[in-house]
Enzyme design. Structure first.
Site, PDB file in Angstrom:
ATOM      1  N   LYS A   9       0.836  -1.203   0.000  1.00 37.87           N
ATOM      2  CA  LYS A   9       0.000   0.000   0.000  1.00 37.87           C
ATOM      3  C   LYS A   9       0.875   1.259   0.000  1.00 37.87           C
ATOM      4  O   LYS A   9       2.103   1.178   0.208  1.00 37.87           O
ATOM      5  CB  LYS A   9      -0.920  -0.035   1.217  1.00 37.87           C
ATOM      6  N   TYR A  49     -12.359  -2.051  -3.375  1.00 38.59           N
ATOM      7  CA  TYR A  49     -12.875  -2.114  -2.002  1.00 38.59           C
ATOM      8  C   TYR A  49     -14.402  -2.082  -1.958  1.00 38.59           C
ATOM      9  O   TYR A  49     -14.976  -1.717  -0.930  1.00 38.59           O
ATOM     10  CB  TYR A  49     -12.279  -0.978  -1.178  1.00 38.59           C
ATOM     11  N   ASN A 112      -1.739  -0.195   7.135  1.00 37.28           N
ATOM     12  CA  ASN A 112      -1.284  -1.539   7.513  1.00 37.28           C
ATOM     13  C   ASN A 112      -0.452  -2.223   6.422  1.00 37.28           C
ATOM     14  O   ASN A 112      -0.392  -3.448   6.346  1.00 37.28           O
ATOM     15  CB  ASN A 112      -2.469  -2.404   7.984  1.00 37.28           C
ATOM     16  N   HIS A 115      -1.970  -5.303   1.221  1.00 40.29           N
ATOM     17  CA  HIS A 115      -3.266  -5.907   0.923  1.00 40.29           C
ATOM     18  C   HIS A 115      -3.041  -7.304   0.382  1.00 40.29           C
ATOM     19  O   HIS A 115      -2.092  -7.538  -0.362  1.00 40.29           O
ATOM     20  CB  HIS A 115      -4.037  -5.098  -0.135  1.00 40.29           C
ATOM     21  N   GLU A 126      -9.669  -9.682  -8.046  1.00 39.80           N
ATOM     22  CA  GLU A 126      -8.677  -8.612  -7.869  1.00 39.80           C
ATOM     23  C   GLU A 126      -7.549  -8.716  -8.903  1.00 39.80           C
ATOM     24  O   GLU A 126      -7.096  -7.694  -9.421  1.00 39.80           O
ATOM     25  CB  GLU A 126      -8.139  -8.650  -6.432  1.00 39.80           C
TER      26      GLU A 126
HETATM   27  P1  DAT Z   1      -7.881  -6.842   5.113  1.00 39.21           P
HETATM   28  O1  DAT Z   1      -7.055  -5.744   4.481  1.00 39.21           O
HETATM   29  O2  DAT Z   1      -7.122  -7.535   6.224  1.00 39.21           O
HETATM   30  O3  DAT Z   1      -8.459  -7.797   4.103  1.00 39.21           O
HETATM   31  P2  DAT Z   1     -10.549  -5.715   5.346  1.00 39.21           P
HETATM   32  O4  DAT Z   1     -10.822  -6.286   3.988  1.00 39.21           O
HETATM   33  O5  DAT Z   1     -11.519  -6.028   6.423  1.00 39.21           O
HETATM   34  O6  DAT Z   1      -9.103  -6.130   5.862  1.00 39.21           O
HETATM   35  O7  DAT Z   1     -10.459  -4.134   5.257  1.00 39.21           O
HETATM   36  C1  DAT Z   1      -9.780  -3.524   4.165  1.00 39.21           C
HETATM   37  C2  DAT Z   1      -8.950  -2.398   4.687  1.00 39.21           C
HETATM   38  O8  DAT Z   1      -9.797  -1.399   5.254  1.00 39.21           O
HETATM   39  C3  DAT Z   1      -7.994  -2.774   5.817  1.00 39.21           C
HETATM   40  O9  DAT Z   1      -6.766  -3.293   5.346  1.00 39.21           O
HETATM   41  C4  DAT Z   1      -7.810  -1.467   6.538  1.00 39.21           C
HETATM   42  C5  DAT Z   1      -9.158  -0.792   6.375  1.00 39.21           C
HETATM   43  N1  DAT Z   1     -10.011  -1.013   7.560  1.00 39.21           N
HETATM   44  C6  DAT Z   1     -10.574  -2.180   7.939  1.00 39.21           C
HETATM   45  N2  DAT Z   1     -11.284  -2.035   9.066  1.00 39.21           N
HETATM   46  C7  DAT Z   1     -11.152  -0.723   9.416  1.00 39.21           C
HETATM   47  C8  DAT Z   1     -11.637   0.072  10.486  1.00 39.21           C
HETATM   48  N3  DAT Z   1     -12.420  -0.443  11.435  1.00 39.21           N
HETATM   49  N4  DAT Z   1     -11.280   1.388  10.512  1.00 39.21           N
HETATM   50  C9  DAT Z   1     -10.502   1.926   9.562  1.00 39.21           C
HETATM   51  N5  DAT Z   1     -10.014   1.224   8.514  1.00 39.21           N
HETATM   52  C10 DAT Z   1     -10.332  -0.076   8.448  1.00 39.21           C
HETATM   53 MG    MG Z   2      -9.952  -7.598   2.713  1.00 33.30          MG
END
Ligand code: DAT
Ligand code: MG
Length: 148
Positions: A9, A49, A112, A115, A126
């Site tokens: 990212k 997303y 974080n 991805h 994707e």
């Molecule tokens: P991942 O990236 O582990 O697949 P995800 O698909 O649930 O996680 O979410 C996508 C991204 O969105 C994640 O990497 C960071 C952001 N995100 C997730 N939960 C969040 C939250 N509660 N507050 C802010 N950003 C969040």
């Molecule tokens: Mg995800």
């Protein structure tokens, strides 16, 4: 062979973690079959997303992922989808185990570092969102004989 979509990212690119991330997957034994440094157009970010469209953080998430270049990759190998998720660590770096990418390099859920696709369906979706067919390269690696 199974394929997954992984992406350093914008925070990871700025923090010069591309090499670190690539190195971890290379050393594990996975095979890089596609890669590019790119800026994500807003529309692609919203598609990528899409599952989070109704979440309160969606706007911030799209702003962040379009805030600078990302390093998009396709990796191949046995169980690469779930193994890569394990190597990434929990979504929130505060819960991610040491030794995982997010555990070692992240502090907050917004930034974080990496991805990774979470299922065969999302991997297929994707990969085709980010890569043309000719950008994913099939090639033999002799060292695979020492991995499989
Ligand atoms: P991942 O990236 O582990 O697949 P995800 O698909 O649930 O996680 O979410 C996508 C991204 O969105 C994640 O990497 C960071 C952001 N995100 C997730 N939960 C969040 C939250 N509660 N507050 C802010 N950003 C969040
Ligand atoms: Mg995800």
């Amino acid at each position: 062979m199974e394929k997954t979509f992984l992406m350093v990212k914008p925070d990871g690119v700025q923090r010069q973690l591309i090499g670190e991330v690539v190195s971890r997957f290379e050393r594990k034994g996975f095979q890089l079959v596609g890669a590019k440094l790119m800026s994500i157009p807003r529309e692609l970010a919203e598609q990528h997303y899409g599952e989070h469209k109704e979440r309160p953080f969606f706007g911030e998430l799209v702003d962040f992922i379009t805030s600078g270049p990302v390093f998009a990759m396709v990796w191949q190998g046995e169980n690469v989808i779930s193994t890569a998720r394990g190597m990434m660590g929990s979504t929130n770096p505060k819960d991610a185990a040491p030794g995982t990418i997010r555990g070692d390099f992240g502090l907050t859920v917004g930034k974080n570092v990496i991805h990774g696709s979470d299922s065969p369906e999302s991997a297929e979706r994707e990969i085709s969102l980010f890569f043309n067919e000719e950008e994913v390269v099939a090639y033999d690696k002799l060292i695979n004989n020492w991995i499989y």
